[in-house]
Design a protein around this motif. Structure first.
Motif, PDB file in Angstrom:
ATOM      1  N   GLN A 170       0.191 -11.418  -5.890  1.00  0.00           N
ATOM      2  CA  GLN A 170       0.493 -10.687  -7.113  1.00  0.00           C
ATOM      3  C   GLN A 170       2.000 -10.447  -7.217  1.00  0.00           C
ATOM      4  O   GLN A 170       2.606  -9.857  -6.320  1.00  0.00           O
ATOM      5  CB  GLN A 170      -0.234  -9.334  -7.131  1.00  0.00           C
ATOM      6  N   ALA A 171       2.607 -10.927  -8.297  1.00  0.00           N
ATOM      7  CA  ALA A 171       4.036 -10.702  -8.524  1.00  0.00           C
ATOM      8  C   ALA A 171       4.281  -9.261  -8.963  1.00  0.00           C
ATOM      9  O   ALA A 171       3.498  -8.692  -9.730  1.00  0.00           O
ATOM     10  CB  ALA A 171       4.563 -11.669  -9.568  1.00  0.00           C
ATOM     11  N   VAL A 172       5.381  -8.690  -8.471  1.00  0.00           N
ATOM     12  CA  VAL A 172       5.753  -7.316  -8.825  1.00  0.00           C
ATOM     13  C   VAL A 172       7.272  -7.200  -8.896  1.00  0.00           C
ATOM     14  O   VAL A 172       8.008  -8.033  -8.361  1.00  0.00           O
ATOM     15  CB  VAL A 172       5.231  -6.280  -7.798  1.00  0.00           C
ATOM     16  N   ARG A 173       7.716  -6.190  -9.551  1.00  0.00           N
ATOM     17  CA  ARG A 173       9.055  -5.647  -9.369  1.00  0.00           C
ATOM     18  C   ARG A 173       8.863  -4.193  -8.962  1.00  0.00           C
ATOM     19  O   ARG A 173       7.802  -3.616  -9.207  1.00  0.00           O
ATOM     20  CB  ARG A 173       9.879  -5.734 -10.668  1.00  0.00           C
ATOM     21  N   TRP A 174       9.864  -3.601  -8.317  1.00  0.00           N
ATOM     22  CA  TRP A 174       9.697  -2.213  -7.911  1.00  0.00           C
ATOM     23  C   TRP A 174      10.917  -1.380  -8.279  1.00  0.00           C
ATOM     24  O   TRP A 174      12.006  -1.892  -8.528  1.00  0.00           O
ATOM     25  CB  TRP A 174       9.410  -2.093  -6.421  1.00  0.00           C
ATOM     26  N   SER A 175      10.682  -0.079  -8.297  1.00  0.00           N
ATOM     27  CA  SER A 175      11.732   0.882  -8.611  1.00  0.00           C
ATOM     28  C   SER A 175      11.567   2.115  -7.737  1.00  0.00           C
ATOM     29  O   SER A 175      10.450   2.500  -7.399  1.00  0.00           O
ATOM     30  CB  SER A 175      11.667   1.305 -10.085  1.00  0.00           C
ATOM     31  N   LEU A 176      12.700   2.706  -7.379  1.00  0.00           N
ATOM     32  CA  LEU A 176      12.708   4.033  -6.773  1.00  0.00           C
ATOM     33  C   LEU A 176      13.053   5.018  -7.874  1.00  0.00           C
ATOM     34  O   LEU A 176      14.161   4.992  -8.428  1.00  0.00           O
ATOM     35  CB  LEU A 176      13.716   4.111  -5.630  1.00  0.00           C
ATOM     36  N   VAL A 177      12.101   5.876  -8.219  1.00  0.00           N
ATOM     37  CA  VAL A 177      12.247   6.813  -9.330  1.00  0.00           C
ATOM     38  C   VAL A 177      12.479   8.204  -8.759  1.00  0.00           C
ATOM     39  O   VAL A 177      11.654   8.718  -7.996  1.00  0.00           O
ATOM     40  CB  VAL A 177      11.001   6.800 -10.226  1.00  0.00           C
ATOM     41  N   LEU A 191       5.605   0.395  -8.087  1.00  0.00           N
ATOM     42  CA  LEU A 191       5.455  -1.045  -8.223  1.00  0.00           C
ATOM     43  C   LEU A 191       5.002  -1.361  -9.645  1.00  0.00           C
ATOM     44  O   LEU A 191       4.015  -0.788 -10.121  1.00  0.00           O
ATOM     45  CB  LEU A 191       4.420  -1.574  -7.232  1.00  0.00           C
ATOM     46  N   THR A 192       5.722  -2.240 -10.319  1.00  0.00           N
ATOM     47  CA  THR A 192       5.324  -2.703 -11.643  1.00  0.00           C
ATOM     48  C   THR A 192       4.665  -4.062 -11.486  1.00  0.00           C
ATOM     49  O   THR A 192       5.300  -5.022 -11.037  1.00  0.00           O
ATOM     50  CB  THR A 192       6.536  -2.802 -12.583  1.00  0.00           C
ATOM     51  N   VAL A 193       3.386  -4.147 -11.823  1.00  0.00           N
ATOM     52  CA  VAL A 193       2.592  -5.356 -11.630  1.00  0.00           C
ATOM     53  C   VAL A 193       2.825  -6.302 -12.805  1.00  0.00           C
ATOM     54  O   VAL A 193       2.698  -5.918 -13.973  1.00  0.00           O
ATOM     55  CB  VAL A 193       1.103  -5.004 -11.506  1.00  0.00           C
ATOM     56  N   ALA A 194       3.177  -7.546 -12.497  1.00  0.00           N
ATOM     57  CA  ALA A 194       3.480  -8.516 -13.544  1.00  0.00           C
ATOM     58  C   ALA A 194       2.245  -8.856 -14.364  1.00  0.00           C
ATOM     59  O   ALA A 194       1.141  -8.998 -13.837  1.00  0.00           O
ATOM     60  CB  ALA A 194       4.045  -9.796 -12.927  1.00  0.00           C
ATOM     61  N   ASN A 195       2.451  -8.995 -15.676  1.00  0.00           N
ATOM     62  CA  ASN A 195       1.434  -9.570 -16.544  1.00  0.00           C
ATOM     63  C   ASN A 195       1.548 -11.088 -16.492  1.00  0.00           C
ATOM     64  O   ASN A 195       2.547 -11.633 -16.006  1.00  0.00           O
ATOM     65  CB  ASN A 195       1.611  -9.066 -17.972  1.00  0.00           C
ATOM     66  N   THR A 254       1.136   0.023 -13.251  1.00  0.00           N
ATOM     67  CA  THR A 254       2.074   0.455 -12.218  1.00  0.00           C
ATOM     68  C   THR A 254       1.319   1.156 -11.097  1.00  0.00           C
ATOM     69  O   THR A 254       0.253   1.739 -11.310  1.00  0.00           O
ATOM     70  CB  THR A 254       3.151   1.407 -12.780  1.00  0.00           C
ATOM     71  N   VAL A 255       1.890   1.076  -9.909  1.00  0.00           N
ATOM     72  CA  VAL A 255       1.284   1.700  -8.733  1.00  0.00           C
ATOM     73  C   VAL A 255       2.308   2.602  -8.074  1.00  0.00           C
ATOM     74  O   VAL A 255       3.399   2.152  -7.691  1.00  0.00           O
ATOM     75  CB  VAL A 255       0.800   0.640  -7.719  1.00  0.00           C
ATOM     76  N   ASP A 256       1.983   3.872  -7.949  1.00  0.00           N
ATOM     77  CA  ASP A 256       2.795   4.816  -7.179  1.00  0.00           C
ATOM     78  C   ASP A 256       2.425   4.610  -5.712  1.00  0.00           C
ATOM     79  O   ASP A 256       1.355   5.027  -5.266  1.00  0.00           O
ATOM     80  CB  ASP A 256       2.505   6.241  -7.634  1.00  0.00           C
TER      81      ASP A 256
END
Length: 361
Positions: free
Chosen positions: A225-232, A267-271, A289-291
């Protein structure tokens, strides 16, 4: 898991004069924020760019500062842990996502090419983190507070460096070259639109830091599964940046004296339609998104003798369960980071002590 827009930072708009000033410095902002990129395995082909040549470009444009990183040289080491809540364990078999605590060593930095730059020199902040799992495998990631990259290929990045290289006579880029570059690269327009409203923050701890590149999570059954991530951040901005040369490190130390600082790893899950090979393209619309848990920073130390000093935050040092995507910038970053690392670590003995910030190179 929830559906929402990707967690990009929102910045208040600047005045027209400030916008014009920011755009006048766009070449510098792009140069210092992007990171070093190069084609790998190109040393036998004189027409191809090697990692060493990319680092040479940074030294040419920014000067040589022995013992410092060639990009993002002004920073501070931090340490703490990542407290996983287990929510991402269904997406990846990496131990870091299993419920529990993983120690981290990080580095917060100002993305300029000069360790003596004022903290207001760029409207960007960076956060590099090394997670060390119980099995000894590491996950290293370098994130920036911008939501996307100006261009999508190493060659376009190289062309950007040429367009923004300072003229030895004036110390500034040829004013005709950056506009010509951006006219030829319309993919940079979203990044330029962000720069128009970006401004330096007053604190490292109120920034959202984004992976920008896509990565691939692999679960225990081999599903990818492709993702991008962020620290919020949990902290929120409360005041504008002060009118001072050096304030970020002081602010961080003061905030840590009051207690640990925290960011959610989202984690932002790619469409299906989302590009994974082009960091200049934002993933728009609703996304799952997944926390995944909370990154906690509870101490800091000077970068020249802290634990982060000798870490190369290569984004392709990944544990089982996390893989690089087909984004060509990832291999390029990895190669150039290694070249920069070899140069600066061979120069560490030239730095007997942390120089005063007022001192000029």
């Amino acid at each position: 898991m929830v559906d929402r827009e990707p967690p990009y930072p929102r910045k208040p708009p600047l005045s027209t004069p400030q916008k014009l000033a920011r755009m006048a410095g766009i070449g510098l902002v792009v140069l210092i924020a992007a990171g070093a990129f190069a084609y790998v395995n190109g040393s036998l082909d004189p027409q191809r760019l090697t990692p060493a040549r990319v680092v040479d470009v940074f030294e040419h444009n920014n000067g040589v500062h022995p013992g410092y990183r060639r990009n993002h040289p002004k920073g501070i080491c931090v340490a703490g842990y990542f407290e996983s809540n287990g929510a991402a364990a269904t997406l990846s078999r990496a131990q870091v996502f299993a419920a529990g605590r993983t120690p981290v060593i990080g580095r917060l930095a100002l993305p300029t090419g000069n360790p003596y730059s004022p903290d207001s020199a760029a409207p960007l902040r960076s956060f590099a983190v090394q997670f060390t799992q119980p099995d000894g495998e590491q996950w290293r990631t370098g994130m920036n507070s911008m939501p996307l990259f100006p261009v999508g290929t190493p060659q376009a990045f190289v062309d950007l460096q040429k367009a923004t290289a300072p003229d030895p006579k004036t110390g500034k880029p040829d004013p005709s070259k950056p506009p010509a570059f951006f006219a030829a690269h319309p993919e940079a327009q979203p990044f330029l639109a962000w720069v128009k409203t970006a401004k330096p923050s007053a604190s490292f701890v109120t920034e959202t830091y984004n992976s920008i590149n896509a990565f691939v999570l692999v679960d225990s059954n081999g599903k990818r599964q492709a993702v991008r991530w962020s620290l919020v951040p949990e902290a929120t901005a409360s005041e504008p940046a002060p009118d001072a040369k050096d304030y970020l490190q002081k602010d961080l130390t003061e905030k840590l004296e009051s207690g640990p600082q925290r960011w959610k790893l989202v984690l932002t899950v790619a469409n299906a339609q989302d590009p994974t090979n082009d960091a200049s393209k934002a993933w728009t619309g609703k996304h799952k998104t997944v926390d995944a848990g909370t990154l906690v920073v509870d101490k800091d130390s000077p970068q020249l003798n802290g634990d982060c000093r000798d870490i190369n935050y290569d984004p392709l040092i990944l544990p089982s369960g996390i893989e690089g995507s087909d984004d060509p910038l990832l291999a390029a970053r990895s190669a150039a980071y290694a070249a920069s690392y070899m140069r600066r670590t061979s120069e560490v003995d030239q730095l007997k002590a942390e120089p005063a910030q007022e001192k000029q190179p």
